[in-house]
Design a protein around this motif. Structure first.
Motif, PDB file in Angstrom:
ATOM      1  N   SER A   1    -139.375 -18.829 -75.814  1.00  0.00           N
ATOM      2  CA  SER A   1    -140.686 -18.242 -75.571  1.00  0.00           C
ATOM      3  C   SER A   1    -141.773 -19.178 -76.089  1.00  0.00           C
ATOM      4  O   SER A   1    -141.740 -19.612 -77.251  1.00  0.00           O
ATOM      5  CB  SER A   1    -140.805 -16.893 -76.268  1.00  0.00           C
ATOM      6  N   ALA A   2    -142.723 -19.467 -75.221  1.00  0.00           N
ATOM      7  CA  ALA A   2    -143.858 -20.309 -75.606  1.00  0.00           C
ATOM      8  C   ALA A   2    -144.728 -19.630 -76.655  1.00  0.00           C
ATOM      9  O   ALA A   2    -145.538 -20.288 -77.310  1.00  0.00           O
ATOM     10  CB  ALA A   2    -144.698 -20.640 -74.376  1.00  0.00           C
ATOM     11  N   GLN A   3    -144.553 -18.324 -76.833  1.00  0.00           N
ATOM     12  CA  GLN A   3    -145.349 -17.570 -77.794  1.00  0.00           C
ATOM     13  C   GLN A   3    -144.516 -17.080 -78.977  1.00  0.00           C
ATOM     14  O   GLN A   3    -144.924 -16.164 -79.683  1.00  0.00           O
ATOM     15  CB  GLN A   3    -146.030 -16.409 -77.079  1.00  0.00           C
ATOM     16  N   ASP A   4    -143.380 -17.713 -79.207  1.00  0.00           N
ATOM     17  CA  ASP A   4    -142.500 -17.323 -80.302  1.00  0.00           C
ATOM     18  C   ASP A   4    -143.186 -17.577 -81.644  1.00  0.00           C
ATOM     19  O   ASP A   4    -143.585 -18.706 -81.938  1.00  0.00           O
ATOM     20  CB  ASP A   4    -141.196 -18.130 -80.223  1.00  0.00           C
ATOM     21  N   PRO A   5    -143.338 -16.534 -82.475  1.00  0.00           N
ATOM     22  CA  PRO A   5    -143.999 -16.727 -83.770  1.00  0.00           C
ATOM     23  C   PRO A   5    -143.233 -17.683 -84.694  1.00  0.00           C
ATOM     24  O   PRO A   5    -143.831 -18.326 -85.552  1.00  0.00           O
ATOM     25  CB  PRO A   5    -144.078 -15.328 -84.372  1.00  0.00           C
ATOM     26  N   ARG A   6    -141.929 -17.802 -84.499  1.00  0.00           N
ATOM     27  CA  ARG A   6    -141.155 -18.727 -85.341  1.00  0.00           C
ATOM     28  C   ARG A   6    -141.532 -20.180 -85.039  1.00  0.00           C
ATOM     29  O   ARG A   6    -141.559 -21.008 -85.940  1.00  0.00           O
ATOM     30  CB  ARG A   6    -139.663 -18.497 -85.146  1.00  0.00           C
ATOM     31  N   LEU A   7    -141.833 -20.477 -83.780  1.00  0.00           N
ATOM     32  CA  LEU A   7    -142.286 -21.821 -83.431  1.00  0.00           C
ATOM     33  C   LEU A   7    -143.747 -22.023 -83.807  1.00  0.00           C
ATOM     34  O   LEU A   7    -144.153 -23.113 -84.173  1.00  0.00           O
ATOM     35  CB  LEU A   7    -142.101 -22.080 -81.930  1.00  0.00           C
ATOM     36  N   ALA A   8    -144.541 -20.967 -83.664  1.00  0.00           N
ATOM     37  CA  ALA A   8    -145.970 -20.990 -84.005  1.00  0.00           C
ATOM     38  C   ALA A   8    -146.706 -22.150 -83.327  1.00  0.00           C
ATOM     39  O   ALA A   8    -147.460 -22.880 -83.970  1.00  0.00           O
ATOM     40  CB  ALA A   8    -146.164 -21.020 -85.515  1.00  0.00           C
ATOM     41  N   ILE A   9    -146.483 -22.310 -82.020  1.00  0.00           N
ATOM     42  CA  ILE A   9    -147.204 -23.329 -81.264  1.00  0.00           C
ATOM     43  C   ILE A   9    -148.648 -22.865 -81.113  1.00  0.00           C
ATOM     44  O   ILE A   9    -148.904 -21.747 -80.675  1.00  0.00           O
ATOM     45  CB  ILE A   9    -146.547 -23.575 -79.891  1.00  0.00           C
ATOM     46  N   HIS A  10    -149.579 -23.716 -81.486  1.00  0.00           N
ATOM     47  CA  HIS A  10    -151.002 -23.378 -81.427  1.00  0.00           C
ATOM     48  C   HIS A  10    -151.575 -23.902 -80.108  1.00  0.00           C
ATOM     49  O   HIS A  10    -152.104 -25.006 -80.046  1.00  0.00           O
ATOM     50  CB  HIS A  10    -151.750 -23.972 -82.625  1.00  0.00           C
ATOM     51  N   TRP A  11    -151.440 -23.097 -79.047  1.00  0.00           N
ATOM     52  CA  TRP A  11    -151.952 -23.503 -77.736  1.00  0.00           C
ATOM     53  C   TRP A  11    -153.460 -23.660 -77.830  1.00  0.00           C
ATOM     54  O   TRP A  11    -154.147 -22.816 -78.400  1.00  0.00           O
ATOM     55  CB  TRP A  11    -151.547 -22.479 -76.677  1.00  0.00           C
ATOM     56  N   PRO A  12    -154.021 -24.726 -77.293  1.00  0.00           N
ATOM     57  CA  PRO A  12    -155.448 -25.011 -77.485  1.00  0.00           C
ATOM     58  C   PRO A  12    -156.381 -24.079 -76.718  1.00  0.00           C
ATOM     59  O   PRO A  12    -157.558 -23.980 -77.049  1.00  0.00           O
ATOM     60  CB  PRO A  12    -155.605 -26.452 -76.992  1.00  0.00           C
ATOM     61  N   GLN A  13    -155.859 -23.396 -75.697  1.00  0.00           N
ATOM     62  CA  GLN A  13    -156.680 -22.470 -74.909  1.00  0.00           C
ATOM     63  C   GLN A  13    -155.938 -21.143 -74.793  1.00  0.00           C
ATOM     64  O   GLN A  13    -154.723 -21.079 -75.002  1.00  0.00           O
ATOM     65  CB  GLN A  13    -156.928 -23.032 -73.506  1.00  0.00           C
ATOM     66  N   ASP A  14    -156.675 -20.103 -74.427  1.00  0.00           N
ATOM     67  CA  ASP A  14    -156.010 -18.849 -74.100  1.00  0.00           C
ATOM     68  C   ASP A  14    -155.074 -19.105 -72.930  1.00  0.00           C
ATOM     69  O   ASP A  14    -155.413 -19.857 -72.009  1.00  0.00           O
ATOM     70  CB  ASP A  14    -157.026 -17.776 -73.703  1.00  0.00           C
ATOM     71  N   ILE A  15    -153.902 -18.481 -72.959  1.00  0.00           N
ATOM     72  CA  ILE A  15    -152.947 -18.642 -71.860  1.00  0.00           C
ATOM     73  C   ILE A  15    -153.414 -17.769 -70.701  1.00  0.00           C
ATOM     74  O   ILE A  15    -153.502 -16.548 -70.826  1.00  0.00           O
ATOM     75  CB  ILE A  15    -151.524 -18.263 -72.302  1.00  0.00           C
ATOM     76  N   THR A  16    -153.755 -18.413 -69.586  1.00  0.00           N
ATOM     77  CA  THR A  16    -154.264 -17.681 -68.419  1.00  0.00           C
ATOM     78  C   THR A  16    -153.146 -17.299 -67.455  1.00  0.00           C
ATOM     79  O   THR A  16    -153.305 -16.361 -66.683  1.00  0.00           O
ATOM     80  CB  THR A  16    -155.301 -18.523 -67.650  1.00  0.00           C
ATOM     81  N   GLU A  17    -152.047 -18.034 -67.487  1.00  0.00           N
ATOM     82  CA  GLU A  17    -150.947 -17.763 -66.566  1.00  0.00           C
ATOM     83  C   GLU A  17    -149.646 -18.241 -67.187  1.00  0.00           C
ATOM     84  O   GLU A  17    -149.587 -19.305 -67.811  1.00  0.00           O
ATOM     85  CB  GLU A  17    -151.194 -18.480 -65.243  1.00  0.00           C
ATOM     86  N   LEU A  18    -148.588 -17.432 -66.995  1.00  0.00           N
ATOM     87  CA  LEU A  18    -147.249 -17.728 -67.473  1.00  0.00           C
ATOM     88  C   LEU A  18    -146.301 -17.094 -66.466  1.00  0.00           C
ATOM     89  O   LEU A  18    -146.446 -15.910 -66.156  1.00  0.00           O
ATOM     90  CB  LEU A  18    -147.063 -17.119 -68.869  1.00  0.00           C
ATOM     91  N   SER A  19    -145.371 -17.844 -65.922  1.00  0.00           N
ATOM     92  CA  SER A  19    -144.477 -17.293 -64.906  1.00  0.00           C
ATOM     93  C   SER A  19    -143.630 -16.171 -65.496  1.00  0.00           C
ATOM     94  O   SER A  19    -143.413 -16.103 -66.722  1.00  0.00           O
ATOM     95  CB  SER A  19    -143.553 -18.386 -64.352  1.00  0.00           C
ATOM     96  N   ALA A  20    -143.123 -15.302 -64.642  1.00  0.00           N
ATOM     97  CA  ALA A  20    -142.245 -14.218 -65.088  1.00  0.00           C
ATOM     98  C   ALA A  20    -141.013 -14.800 -65.775  1.00  0.00           C
ATOM     99  O   ALA A  20    -140.545 -14.269 -66.789  1.00  0.00           O
ATOM    100  CB  ALA A  20    -141.853 -13.344 -63.906  1.00  0.00           C
ATOM    101  N   ARG A  21    -140.490 -15.894 -65.245  1.00  0.00           N
ATOM    102  CA  ARG A  21    -139.320 -16.541 -65.846  1.00  0.00           C
ATOM    103  C   ARG A  21    -139.638 -17.007 -67.261  1.00  0.00           C
ATOM    104  O   ARG A  21    -138.880 -16.753 -68.202  1.00  0.00           O
ATOM    105  CB  ARG A  21    -138.878 -17.710 -64.982  1.00  0.00           C
ATOM    106  N   ASP A  22    -140.768 -17.706 -67.430  1.00  0.00           N
ATOM    107  CA  ASP A  22    -141.116 -18.204 -68.759  1.00  0.00           C
ATOM    108  C   ASP A  22    -141.478 -17.068 -69.716  1.00  0.00           C
ATOM    109  O   ASP A  22    -141.167 -17.135 -70.905  1.00  0.00           O
ATOM    110  CB  ASP A  22    -142.260 -19.209 -68.671  1.00  0.00           C
ATOM    111  N   ALA A  23    -142.113 -16.029 -69.213  1.00  0.00           N
ATOM    112  CA  ALA A  23    -142.454 -14.877 -70.054  1.00  0.00           C
ATOM    113  C   ALA A  23    -141.191 -14.137 -70.502  1.00  0.00           C
ATOM    114  O   ALA A  23    -141.201 -13.460 -71.528  1.00  0.00           O
ATOM    115  CB  ALA A  23    -143.383 -13.929 -69.303  1.00  0.00           C
ATOM    116  N   GLY A  24    -140.102 -14.304 -69.757  1.00  0.00           N
ATOM    117  CA  GLY A  24    -138.849 -13.625 -70.073  1.00  0.00           C
ATOM    118  C   GLY A  24    -137.962 -14.358 -71.067  1.00  0.00           C
ATOM    119  O   GLY A  24    -136.913 -13.833 -71.462  1.00  0.00           O
ATOM    120  N   HIS A  25    -138.358 -15.563 -71.479  1.00  0.00           N
ATOM    121  CA  HIS A  25    -137.532 -16.271 -72.468  1.00  0.00           C
ATOM    122  C   HIS A  25    -137.537 -15.492 -73.785  1.00  0.00           C
ATOM    123  O   HIS A  25    -138.570 -14.975 -74.219  1.00  0.00           O
ATOM    124  CB  HIS A  25    -138.058 -17.682 -72.724  1.00  0.00           C
ATOM    125  N   ASN A  26    -136.368 -15.421 -74.403  1.00  0.00           N
ATOM    126  CA  ASN A  26    -136.219 -14.670 -75.648  1.00  0.00           C
ATOM    127  C   ASN A  26    -136.871 -15.374 -76.828  1.00  0.00           C
ATOM    128  O   ASN A  26    -137.021 -16.595 -76.836  1.00  0.00           O
ATOM    129  CB  ASN A  26    -134.733 -14.464 -75.961  1.00  0.00           C
TER     130      ASN A  26
END
Length: 186
Positions: free
Chosen positions: A150-175
C-alpha cells in the motif's frame, strides 16, 4: 566519454543516473541505456522488457509494485515527459535499510533516471499532468510473481508531496504490511 553520471543514494544499490545530453541547433541526443556504462551502477542482466507508461492527471500515485523472486527485476525508470516524484522501498530482508524508502524527482528537463535493484518496491506520484515514463526491465513481467504494498501504509510512512488525486483499484487494494511479511530474499 561517459554519457551517465552515476550517484549512490542512501539505500544500498539504489542509484541516481544523470544522462548527459549532446546537442546542437538541430536538437539533442540523450542515451537512455548502455549495458557497458550502467554495469558500473549495478545493472547485471540483459534488458528483457521495455515499457512506456502515460499518466494523465497530476497527483496520481502508481505503486508500490515489485516481483517476487525468482522473477525479481532491476528497473531503470526515466521520465520522458512531465515530472514525477519517484519512490523506491528496500524490501530485502537482510538489508540494513529494510523497509526504508528514498525518492527523487525525475523529469524530462533534468534527464535523471532511477536504477532500482532487485528486492525493491517501486512507485511514483505525478507532479504534472501528462507524464510519460520509460522503464527498462531485467526480467519479463510474470502475473504470478506480481506483488505490491500500500502506497499509504503507515509503516512505510511515505510522505507524498501532493494530495493523492487518483489511485487504481488494484493499487488501493494492496495490503498493509503485517507481522507475517518477511520481505524479499534476492
Amino acid at each position: 566519454m561517459s554519457r551517465f553520471d552515476i550517484k549512490n543514494l542512501p539505500l544500498d544499490g539504489l542509484k541516481l543516473i544523470e544522462r548527459q545530453q549532446m546537442g546542437d541547433s538541430r536538437g539533442f541526443l540523450s542515451r537512455i541505456f548502455c549495458t557497458n556504462e550502467l554495469s558500473a551502477a549495478g545493472w547485471s542482466a540483459p534488458v528483457v522488457q521495455i515499457n512506456h507508461t502515460h499518466t494523465a492527471r497530476r497527483g496520481t500515485v502508481r505503486g508500490m509494485h515489485y516481483q517476487i523472486p525468482p522473477h525479481a527485476e532491476i528497473k531503470l525508470v526515466s521520465c520522458l515527459q512531465g515530472e514525477i516524484w519517484d519512490v523506491a522501498v528496500d524490501l530485502r530482508t537482510d538489508s540494513p535499510t529494510y523497509l526504508q524508502w528514498h525518492a527523487e524527482i525525475l523529469s524530462a528537463e533534468n534527464r535523471r533516471a532511477l536504477l532500482i535493484p532487485e528486492g525493491f518496491a517501486h512507485g511514483f506520484q505525478t507532479l504534472s499532468d501528462n507524464v510519460s515514463l520509460l522503464y527498462c526491465h531485467s526480467a519479463a513481467y510474470h502475473p504470478d510473481a506480481e506483488a505490491g504494498l500500500s502506497a499509504q501504509d503507515p509503516r512505510l510512512a511515505i510522505h507524498w508531496p501532493q494530495d493523492i488525486t487518483e489511485l487504481s483499484a488494484r493499487d488501493a487494494g494492496h495490503n498493509l504490511i503485517d507481522p507475517t511479511f518477511d520481505g524479499v530474499k534476492v
